[in-house]
Design a protein around this motif. Structure first.
Motif, PDB file in Angstrom:
ATOM      1  N   PHE A   6       0.775  -1.228   0.061  1.00  0.00           N
ATOM      2  CA  PHE A   6      -0.131   0.246  -0.022  1.00  0.00           C
ATOM      3  C   PHE A   6       0.862   1.313   0.014  1.00  0.00           C
ATOM      4  O   PHE A   6       2.169   1.147   0.431  1.00  0.00           O
ATOM      5  CB  PHE A   6      -1.071   0.179   1.192  1.00  0.00           C
ATOM      6  CG  PHE A   6      -0.128   0.069   2.581  1.00  0.00           C
ATOM      7  CD1 PHE A   6      -0.020   1.262   3.175  1.00  0.00           C
ATOM      8  CD2 PHE A   6       0.423  -1.047   3.130  1.00  0.00           C
ATOM      9  CE1 PHE A   6       0.608   1.764   4.526  1.00  0.00           C
ATOM     10  CE2 PHE A   6       1.186  -0.873   4.428  1.00  0.00           C
ATOM     11  CZ  PHE A   6       1.039   0.375   5.037  1.00  0.00           C
ATOM     12  N   GLY A   7       0.323   2.342  -0.600  1.00  0.00           N
ATOM     13  CA  GLY A   7       1.113   3.686  -0.318  1.00  0.00           C
ATOM     14  C   GLY A   7       1.129   4.261  -1.960  1.00  0.00           C
ATOM     15  O   GLY A   7       0.730   3.647  -2.900  1.00  0.00           O
ATOM     16  N   PRO A   8       2.023   5.331  -2.078  1.00  0.00           N
ATOM     17  CA  PRO A   8       2.137   5.968  -3.248  1.00  0.00           C
ATOM     18  C   PRO A   8       3.011   5.137  -4.193  1.00  0.00           C
ATOM     19  O   PRO A   8       3.736   4.096  -3.727  1.00  0.00           O
ATOM     20  CB  PRO A   8       2.883   7.161  -2.750  1.00  0.00           C
ATOM     21  CG  PRO A   8       2.678   7.498  -1.413  1.00  0.00           C
ATOM     22  CD  PRO A   8       2.479   5.985  -0.711  1.00  0.00           C
ATOM     23  N   GLU A  12       5.731   1.881  -1.661  1.00  0.00           N
ATOM     24  CA  GLU A  12       4.648   1.118  -1.250  1.00  0.00           C
ATOM     25  C   GLU A  12       5.247   0.628  -0.068  1.00  0.00           C
ATOM     26  O   GLU A  12       6.479   0.134   0.089  1.00  0.00           O
ATOM     27  CB  GLU A  12       4.190   0.040  -2.261  1.00  0.00           C
ATOM     28  CG  GLU A  12       3.248   0.450  -3.168  1.00  0.00           C
ATOM     29  CD  GLU A  12       4.240   1.153  -4.658  1.00  0.00           C
ATOM     30  OE1 GLU A  12       3.354   0.986  -5.563  1.00  0.00           O
ATOM     31  OE2 GLU A  12       5.299   1.177  -4.478  1.00  0.00           O
ATOM     32  N   HIS A  23      -6.682  -4.242   8.013  1.00  0.00           N
ATOM     33  CA  HIS A  23      -5.386  -4.070   7.346  1.00  0.00           C
ATOM     34  C   HIS A  23      -4.288  -3.408   7.970  1.00  0.00           C
ATOM     35  O   HIS A  23      -4.739  -2.398   8.835  1.00  0.00           O
ATOM     36  CB  HIS A  23      -5.754  -3.087   5.998  1.00  0.00           C
ATOM     37  CG  HIS A  23      -6.528  -3.692   4.815  1.00  0.00           C
ATOM     38  ND1 HIS A  23      -7.872  -4.162   4.884  1.00  0.00           N
ATOM     39  CD2 HIS A  23      -6.322  -4.243   3.572  1.00  0.00           C
ATOM     40  CE1 HIS A  23      -8.606  -4.719   4.219  1.00  0.00           C
ATOM     41  NE2 HIS A  23      -7.444  -4.707   3.136  1.00  0.00           N
ATOM     42  N   ASP A  25      -0.255  -2.746   9.012  1.00  0.00           N
ATOM     43  CA  ASP A  25       1.011  -2.089   8.417  1.00  0.00           C
ATOM     44  C   ASP A  25       2.132  -3.152   8.839  1.00  0.00           C
ATOM     45  O   ASP A  25       2.225  -3.127  10.063  1.00  0.00           O
ATOM     46  CB  ASP A  25       1.210  -0.677   8.712  1.00  0.00           C
ATOM     47  CG  ASP A  25       2.554  -0.139   8.269  1.00  0.00           C
ATOM     48  OD1 ASP A  25       3.318  -0.932   7.728  1.00  0.00           O
ATOM     49  OD2 ASP A  25       2.785   1.206   8.288  1.00  0.00           O
ATOM     50  N   VAL A  57      -3.931   0.305   8.694  1.00  0.00           N
ATOM     51  CA  VAL A  57      -3.558   1.059   7.307  1.00  0.00           C
ATOM     52  C   VAL A  57      -4.931   1.704   7.004  1.00  0.00           C
ATOM     53  O   VAL A  57      -5.975   1.471   7.134  1.00  0.00           O
ATOM     54  CB  VAL A  57      -3.548   0.213   6.200  1.00  0.00           C
ATOM     55  CG1 VAL A  57      -3.379   0.824   4.757  1.00  0.00           C
ATOM     56  CG2 VAL A  57      -2.124  -0.548   6.385  1.00  0.00           C
ATOM     57  N   PRO A  58      -4.673   3.188   7.039  1.00  0.00           N
ATOM     58  CA  PRO A  58      -5.990   3.845   6.758  1.00  0.00           C
ATOM     59  C   PRO A  58      -6.911   3.611   5.751  1.00  0.00           C
ATOM     60  O   PRO A  58      -6.303   3.201   4.471  1.00  0.00           O
ATOM     61  CB  PRO A  58      -5.276   5.390   6.743  1.00  0.00           C
ATOM     62  CG  PRO A  58      -4.064   5.431   7.224  1.00  0.00           C
ATOM     63  CD  PRO A  58      -3.531   3.897   6.885  1.00  0.00           C
ATOM     64  N   LYS A  59      -8.218   3.619   5.765  1.00  0.00           N
ATOM     65  CA  LYS A  59      -9.128   3.116   4.951  1.00  0.00           C
ATOM     66  C   LYS A  59      -8.725   4.320   3.437  1.00  0.00           C
ATOM     67  O   LYS A  59      -8.663   5.174   3.761  1.00  0.00           O
ATOM     68  CB  LYS A  59     -10.336   3.275   5.297  1.00  0.00           C
ATOM     69  CG  LYS A  59     -10.739   1.990   6.325  1.00  0.00           C
ATOM     70  CD  LYS A  59     -12.277   2.024   6.836  1.00  0.00           C
ATOM     71  CE  LYS A  59     -12.554   0.787   7.506  1.00  0.00           C
ATOM     72  NZ  LYS A  59     -11.821   0.781   8.639  1.00  0.00           N
ATOM     73  N   THR A  61      -6.414   3.996   1.278  1.00  0.00           N
ATOM     74  CA  THR A  61      -5.208   4.058   1.086  1.00  0.00           C
ATOM     75  C   THR A  61      -5.177   3.280  -0.110  1.00  0.00           C
ATOM     76  O   THR A  61      -5.612   2.285  -0.512  1.00  0.00           O
ATOM     77  CB  THR A  61      -4.225   3.541   1.916  1.00  0.00           C
ATOM     78  OG1 THR A  61      -4.258   4.123   3.219  1.00  0.00           O
ATOM     79  CG2 THR A  61      -2.770   3.534   1.538  1.00  0.00           C
ATOM     80  N   ARG A  62      -4.257   3.864  -1.180  1.00  0.00           N
ATOM     81  CA  ARG A  62      -3.917   3.035  -2.522  1.00  0.00           C
ATOM     82  C   ARG A  62      -3.153   1.521  -2.408  1.00  0.00           C
ATOM     83  O   ARG A  62      -2.275   1.522  -1.568  1.00  0.00           O
ATOM     84  CB  ARG A  62      -2.841   3.847  -3.339  1.00  0.00           C
ATOM     85  CG  ARG A  62      -2.444   3.129  -4.802  1.00  0.00           C
ATOM     86  CD  ARG A  62      -1.655   3.995  -5.322  1.00  0.00           C
ATOM     87  NE  ARG A  62      -0.838   3.364  -6.571  1.00  0.00           N
ATOM     88  CZ  ARG A  62       0.160   2.372  -6.600  1.00  0.00           C
ATOM     89  NH1 ARG A  62       0.718   2.370  -5.257  1.00  0.00           N
ATOM     90  NH2 ARG A  62       0.482   1.742  -7.537  1.00  0.00           N
TER      91      ARG A  62
END
Length: 278
Positions: A6-8, A12, A23, A25, A57-59, A61-62
């Motif tokens: 996840f992430g930019p 990730e 989810h 981290d 993990v924030p809802k 999130t990519r």
């Protein structure tokens, strides 16, 4: 175990879904979900970890690609009986093997980017799998023990580049964004029979592919054994296994993706992808 990243783009982090569906981290525990961590025994490292203690993990999130930088991205062509029939192709006597470039891999909800000059970009929902340990001359009886986990793949294909430009299929298979994978990499023990998985794909809300993996000509077991006769498969290598009927190439008249289309696809138990065509 259900793993994800996840992430930019390009930054990730690794993640895992806990027993409650939250989810989490994993970045404080492992650097990434990649060939190195799989080779080092990723599953055993996480086996006794209390996942509920990890940060959420924030809802929204990519999701990134579910595995980072596989050394090989291989694919099997014409591997469903009904798909071969719809494209008027004879059933292959041996698996058709080709490469997709690892550089085409993107996240499951990232855009599909039409290549310059494309007029026939097509969709293909597929079951893919990741190798867990070095595999060379593997028997069919032992083949599934070499599979680390499974994921959804959209084997996006530019049919004119693939079939009308001469040479090998890879011309139509490797453009940037032509390999969405994920959202999840689900470890093999959670998928007791990969030949009994429904899979589907929709274009603009219309379900155009709707099948299951029992229609495969060559099973996952056969594919692992067969490919290992020609290629030394390494931990983290990614293999996608062919698509069922319902592709644009098989329609009458043929139908292809255009800017503004939306594609949704899923394999049971492995999550859903959604892509916008740009």
């Amino acid at each position: 175990m259900k793993l994800f990243r996840f992430g930019p783009v390009g930054a990730e982090k690794p993640g895992v879904v806990d027993r409650n569906g939250t989810h989490r981290d994993l970045s404080a525990v492992i650097a990434d979900i990649d060939p190195a961590t799989i080779a080092a025994g990723l599953e055993s490292r996480l086996a006794n970890l209390d996942l509920t203690t990890l940060p959420e993990v924030p809802k929204g999130t990519r999701f990134g690609p579910c595995i980072a930088q596989p050394g090989n991205f291989l694919a099997i062509g014409l591997n469903y009986v009904e798909h071969a029939k719809e494209t008027n192709a004879p059933l292959p006597e041996e698996p058709i093997l080709f490469n997709k470039a690892p550089s085409c891999i993107v996240g499951p909800d990232d855009d599909i980017v039409l290549p310059r000059g494309s007029e026939k970009t097509d969709w293909e929902v597929e079951l893919a799998f990741v190798i867990g340990k070095r595999a060379h001359y593997v028997s069919e009886a032992d083949a599934l023990s070499y599979v680390f986990g499974y994921c959804v793949c959209n084997d996006v294909s530019e049919r004119a580049f693939q079939l009308e430009r001469g040479g090998q299929w890879v011309k139509g298979k490797c453009a940037p964004s032509f390999g969405p994978i994920g959202p999840y990499l689900v470890t093999a023990e959670e998928i007791p029979d990969p030949q009994k998985l429904p899979l589907w794909l929709e274009v603009n809300g219309e379900r155009v592919q709707n099948s299951d993996t029992s229609d495969m000509i060559f099973s996952i077991r056969t594919i692992v054994s067969y490919v290992s006769q020609f290629v030394v498969l390494m931990p983290g290598d990614l293999i996608t296994t062919g698509t069922p009927p319902g592709v644009g190439l098989g329609m009458k008249p043929e139908r292809y993706l255009k800017r503004g289309d939306t594609v949704r696809l899923s394999v049971e138990g492995l999550g859903t992808q959604t892509q916008r065509v740009v």
